[in-house]
Design an enzyme around this catalytic site. Structure first.
Site, mmCIF file in Angstrom:
data_model
loop_
_atom_site.group_PDB
_atom_site.id
_atom_site.type_symbol
_atom_site.label_atom_id
_atom_site.label_comp_id
_atom_site.label_asym_id
_atom_site.label_seq_id
_atom_site.Cartn_x
_atom_site.Cartn_y
_atom_site.Cartn_z
ATOM 1 N N LYS A 42 40.207 42.002 34.207
ATOM 2 C CA LYS A 42 39.742 41.740 35.572
ATOM 3 C C LYS A 42 39.512 43.067 36.285
ATOM 4 O O LYS A 42 40.290 44.005 36.125
ATOM 5 C CB LYS A 42 40.791 40.903 36.321
ATOM 6 N N SER B 284 44.741 32.059 41.897
ATOM 7 C CA SER B 284 43.585 32.735 41.291
ATOM 8 C C SER B 284 43.613 32.850 39.767
ATOM 9 O O SER B 284 42.623 33.278 39.175
ATOM 10 C CB SER B 284 43.430 34.135 41.886
ATOM 11 N N SER C 37 40.184 33.479 42.175
ATOM 12 C CA SER C 37 39.339 34.653 42.120
ATOM 13 C C SER C 37 39.077 35.183 40.710
ATOM 14 O O SER C 37 38.130 35.943 40.507
ATOM 15 C CB SER C 37 39.992 35.777 42.941
#
Ligand SMILES: [Mg+2]
Ligand SMILES: [Zn+2]
Lengths: 95, 486, 492
Positions: free
Chosen positions: C78, C182, C158
């Site tokens: 990420k 998330s 997210s």
């Protein structure tokens, strides 16, 4: 509406984010709708409740007073949008 | 002690100054409060900056144990309450030398609570000044505004260095008291070794809160004079600011609460407009740091090996050495002078030692513009000189000459006495011979002295002169009275 | 040779050990797949050279017997994790081309254990979002589509880049972060497993901060076992993060015994929110009966303050974010827009650098912390947090884990909720309470919706008892037997 345009102007200033006059009204509406929604917390009686301080119960560890450090000037300034012989530079600040 | 002498006469009557100080003292530690970058003074720009100090994304603070210990030591030294649980908060504002966009400080729950400091005033009186709190916080970096026409340069070397903010109660009533407070606080910090107290290097700075009121009236509106960096300036800033406020009030005006800056060149305080923009620091507990919890054992251990502090030292000097409270006070005001004195006095006449240290020695230092650390005469040497006086090797008068030579050359007193042949003559035969010569040479005076015995002083003078000051004054007196049949 | 991207981490590990294929081959397969999947917009930075170099080094270690637990396993990272020498942006314009001179603790532990980095994955700007539509690089597209409907769907957020990349076999696993759901919600939207560890289990050092008291890193994988394997490398005490806990990291894989006889599973009645789709209800009761038939005891519990979790979260998270994001000021790194004076420079830079959602949250956070409102909002919310944590503590006196749905709906269409922040926030109604209490949670794919989209069930564990949670999760996974795969429409 819990938040008016002047309030938005004020908090945007505190947060150092430029907002145009046209944005003020819609932002006030957005922020207000969220703040109105969180108002429901008022239903809960928290009179004797302590606010959470640490998420999981543990003691804060401390560091020994030891310098572990080589000159980081380059690492620290390498990503700077502008810099001058090892200094960061900004528009002149008048005291 | 009456506050009377502190009142200022204005055109419309007397005014009282009310003063509170916030002193920022840089903690003595190797590394910074929340990073392991060094704290040394005067490095090249942005060299002593870690990724944490530069607030790189994802960096986290880890607290330095020694800084915590130093704060506790200081708290104990100013007789304050130590809080076993304290909390670090974020003080949010934007400034180029504040990389995180917030300063990690302690707002609601400081590590040290109420205490007090005894300050010593010129008239010999002592006054207690209350301490409100002491908290730990990060120093900011430095913005340099005079390097470039349109730019400010930012150096983060100081960013993250540990500071103790020590906040007094509004207990002071004159610039003298404020200066005495800072002097005493600085002495305590230096005795403790928790701050070097070097105001010119900025490791100690004071924010001075000044207000005035009619005697007995409620507190007036205050102005805060930021970052005053010398004891002299503190005095000047207060005098100017108090007068400014009194003039405004007497002209029927009102004081605006504001932050002001002291300009040493102009000798006046000026409003800091830049700082006036509505402040809202949005303090909240730093979620990167858990509450700081100390054990009573840790605090007790630190209390146990606290060094002797100025007040105790002064009491001991009076008790052990029989010094006057005044002399003792002068000697303990700086740790270096107290230590110097004790070395001089060890195993010798302490009163004599105190007189020499506070008298001739300090006098010579001042004249030469030197301090103890740079003195040409060591405590050991001055001690030896006092030894020579005590064992009658030289007289007090000769000692002064010897000291002068010591201060110029740095030589040992014994050596100087030998080389210059300044030993006191105690051989009675030798003295007698000189006396006989003097008597023989002055028959008229010998006749006179029968009527006026006081004239013996004249004879003593002659004999001392003839012996180059080396004759033992006592023996001279005795022999003269004998020979003159007085 | 079989398609190496179809393997789980566990199988790939066996294959590499057995020499059935090399780390370079395994890595190349994923690099190729990733390069052919630009339509999904999962990777914002691909690092093929780095990947192959790391793989080559892994083959060395595999051959000379010094292989680590993740040796040669290709992962996506990420873009919130700082990676040394590789651009890290949190998918925000304000970080511009920021290239960290340091590596986050979590990723450095993955590299220590032999993992290979394919590239940096898309996410909502500063992890603020539940649909991965707030990224500076544009939305991530969910590899899944509703049956007979070509509408582009969101992958959740997210960590939408992470969930989509793992679902589309563009990595064997991915790192992610979870502040309010998330990791778990995107996993549920993509038919993957998402594990959010106990707060303090993984170091936050080197991860771009959103809300410090809520952020926690974790893995997204295609199996519960893979999640256990990755967590083993990601977890551990870090002296650089004072909030990371100093307790040993257990062998999470060993906890997957498949035996949950006698395990007490709590069913919180407050999670039966009105308007919950019938298929979610159905999925939940399926989960209950699966665990029951595996020998677990089902216990009804109450978490009375559940409905206050979301509003409390939307005070605490923005408040912390407003302060955490103050460092993005155009001075030391990232974007800078010139201004006539310092304040003008700050305001222009931050206006240009932050997207609408981030700006909205900074403004809310600034407001709730400002003079006169702090007690009414921030302190109030932190008190609610205490009550929510107490609710869970009470429940855990009676049960070992809790079972709930992960999200109130399956993946929705791109753009469907972007004009309505509140409806977007409601996606996290089941996940946010877990963050507020700092507990571990995991989302397991458990079924398909009527229109053929993945749905997830969430297990919530006791503080630092990821093991029990994982054990129950593997049984749930086994019983659900979720094997559906999205069609590979995106392949170039
Ligand atoms: Mg101050
Ligand atoms: Zn301060």
């Amino acid at each position: 509406m819990s938040v008016d345009e002047n309030t938005v102007r004020h908090i945007a200033r505190l947060a150092r984010i430029a907002v145009t006059e046209e944005e003020l009204a819609p932002l006030a509406k957005e922020v207000s709708s969220i703040l109105d929604w969180v108002e429901q917390l008022g239903e809960v009686n928290t009179g004797h409740v302590a606010p959470m301080t640490s998420v999981v119960e543990m003691e804060m560890k401390m560091r020994e007073d030891i310098v572990t450090h080589e000159d980081l000037q380059d690492q620290v300034t390498r990503n700077a949008p502008v810099s001058e012989d090892g200094f960061f530079t900004v528009p002149k600040v008048v005291e | 002690m009456s506050e009377k002498k502190n009142l200022i006469e204005g055109a419309t009557g007397a005014w009282e100054i009310v003063l509170g100080l916030e002193v920022h003292a840089q903690v003595m530690s190797q590394a910074k409060l929340f990073s392991s970058a060094p704290t040394k003074f005067g490095a090249e720009q942005n060299v002593q900056v870690s990724l944490v100090d530069a607030a790189m994304p994802g960096m986290l603070p880890v607290i330095n144990e020694e800084c915590v210990r130093q704060a506790v030591r200081t708290g104990l030294g100013i007789k304050s309450q130590i809080n076993l649980r304290s909390v670090f908060d974020r003080k949010n504002y934007f400034y180029p030398d504040l990389p995180q966009g917030y300063q990690i400080s302690q707002f609601k729950y400081p590590i040290v609570g109420e205490g007090e400091i005894e300050i010593d005033l010129a008239d010999g009186s002592v006054k207690r000044v209350g301490v409100e709190r002491l908290h730990l916080e990060q120093d900011a970096g430095k913005s340099i505004h005079d390097q470039h026409p349109s730019l400010s340069f930012v150096d983060l070397n100081r960013s993250g260095v540990a500071l103790m903010e020590i906040v007094s109660k509004p207990d002071m009533r004159s610039s003298e008291e404020a200066q005495a407070y800072v002097k005493k606080l600085r002495a305590i910090l230096r005795y403790l070794g928790t701050c070097d107290g070097n105001m010119e290097e900025g490791s100690m700075r004071a924010d001075v809160n000044v207000s005035v009121r009619r005697p007995g009236a409620p507190l007036g509106t205050r102005c805060e004079i930021k970052n005053v960096n010398s004891i002299r300036f503190i005095g000047q800033a207060i005098e100017y600011e108090a007068r400014r406020q009194i003039d405004i009030l007497e002209d029927g005006g009102e004081i605006v609460q504001e932050t002001r800056l002291f300009d040493p060149r102009a000798g006046e305080t000026r409003s800091m407009r830049s700082k006036e923009e509505a402040h809202d620091y949005r303090y909240f507990p730093d979620p990167d740091l858990l509450p700081l919890v100390l054990s009573q054992e840790m605090v007790d251990a630190l209390a146990a090996d606290l060094p002797e502090l100025p007040d105790d030292k002064r009491a001991r000097f009076v008790r052990e050495y029989g010094l006057s409270p005044y002399d003792a006070g002068v000697l303990v005001s700086e740790k270096t002078s107290a230590d110097f004195f004790e070395e001089v006095a060890s195993g010798r006449d302490a009163k004599l030692a105190a007189n020499w240290v506070t008298g001739d020695f300090f006098g010579a230092l001042n004249k030469a513009g030197r301090v103890i650390e740079t003195s040409p005469v060591s405590a050991k040497q001055l001690g030896e000189l006092i030894g020579l006086i005590s064992d009658d090797t030289i007289s007090g008068r000769i000692a002064k000459d010897v000291f002068e030579i010591m201060f110029e050359t740095g030589d040992d007193p014994a050596k100087i006495v030998e080389v210059k042949g300044l030993r006191q003559v105690t051989d009675l035969g030798a003295i007698e011979r000189v006396i006989d010569e003097v008597i023989a040479a002055n028959p008229d005076k010998v006749a006179e002295v029968k009527e006026k015995p006081k004239l013996i002083g004249w004879f003593v003078g002659q004999v001392m002169k003839a012996s180059g000051g080396k004759a033992n004054p006592q023996s001279v007196n005795e022999l003269l009275s004998k020979k003159l049949e007085l | 040779m079989t398609d190496l991207t179809k393997l789980t981490i566990a199988d790939a590990r066996k294959g590499l050990a057995a020499g059935s294929f090399t780390a370079v081959e395994l890595t190349q397969a994923h690099v190729t797949a990733a390069e052919a999947a630009s339509k999904l917009n999962t990777y914002v930075t691909l690092t093929p050279e780095k990947a192959l170099a790391m793989a080559k080094a892994s083959d060395e270690k595999l051959s000379n017997g010094t292989a680590g637990p993740l040796e040669g396993i290709p992962l996506g990272i990420k873009d919130l994790f700082c990676t040394e020498g590789v651009r890290t942006t949190a998918c925000s314009k304000i970080l511009d081309e920021f290239t960290p001179p340091y590596e986050s603790t979590v990723t450095s532990q993955l590299w220590r254990d032999g993992a290979v980095m394919i590239g940096k994955l898309n996410n909502d700007e500063f992890a603020m979002g539940s649909s991965n539509e707030t990224s500076r690089f544009g939305p991530v597209i969910n590899p899944w589509k509703a049956s007979g409907d070509d509408t582009a769907l969101v992958p959740g957020g997210s960590s939408g880049g992470s969930s989509a990349a793992v679902a589309a076999h563009l990595a064997l696993g991915a790192t992610a972060t979870d502040t309010g759901g998330s990791i778990r919600q995107p996993a549920a939207f993509t038919g993957t497993v998402g594990l959010k560890p106990t707060y303090g289990r993984c170091s936050r050092w080197g991860i771009v901060a959103f809300a410090s008291s809520l952020d926690q890193a974790g893995p997204i994988t295609r199996s519960v076992r893979d999640a256990a394997i990755m967590l083993g490398s990601m977890a551990g005490h870090d002296a650089k993060d004072t909030t990371s806990v100093d307790i040993p990291v257990p062998d999470y894989e060993a906890a997957l015994t498949g035996d949950i006889r006698g395990l007490k599973v709590g069913i919180p009645k407050e999670y039966r929110v009105d308007g919950m789709p019938a298929e979610i209800e159905k999925l939940w009761s399926d989960g209950i009966s699966w665990l029951k038939s595996a020998g677990a005891k089902i216990v009804d519990v109450s978490l009375p303050h559940t409905k206050y979790a979301l509003p409390a979260y939307y005070i605490v998270a923005p408040a912390e974010a407003s302060s955490n994001l103050a460092r993005y000021d155009g001075v030391r790194y990232g974007l800078r827009v010139p201004g006539k004076d310092i304040t003008d420079m700050y305001e222009k830079t931050r206006a240009a650098g932050f997207g609408d959602e981030v700006r909205r949250r900074i403004l809310i956070g600034t407001y709730v912390l400002s003079a006169g409102y702090y007690d009414a909002y921030y302190i109030k919310a932190q008190k609610i947090r205490t009550l929510i944590a107490q609710d869970f503590a009470e429940a855990y006196k009676k049960v070992d884990v809790l079972l709930t749905p992960t999200a109130p709906s399956p993946a929705f269409a791109v753009g469907a909720k972007t004009d309505d922040p509140l409806s977007m926030y409601l996606n996290d109604v089941f996940t946010v309470p877990v963050n507020l209490a700092g507990l571990p949670g995991i989302s397991v794919p458990a079924g398909l919706s009527a229109e053929g989209l993945p749905l997830g069930l969430q297990l919530i564990g006791r503080t630092f008892d990821e093991e029990t949670m994982l054990r129950a999760a593997s049984v749930l996974e086994e019983a659900a037997g979720f094997t559906a795969e999205p069609s590979t429409w995106w392949r170039a």
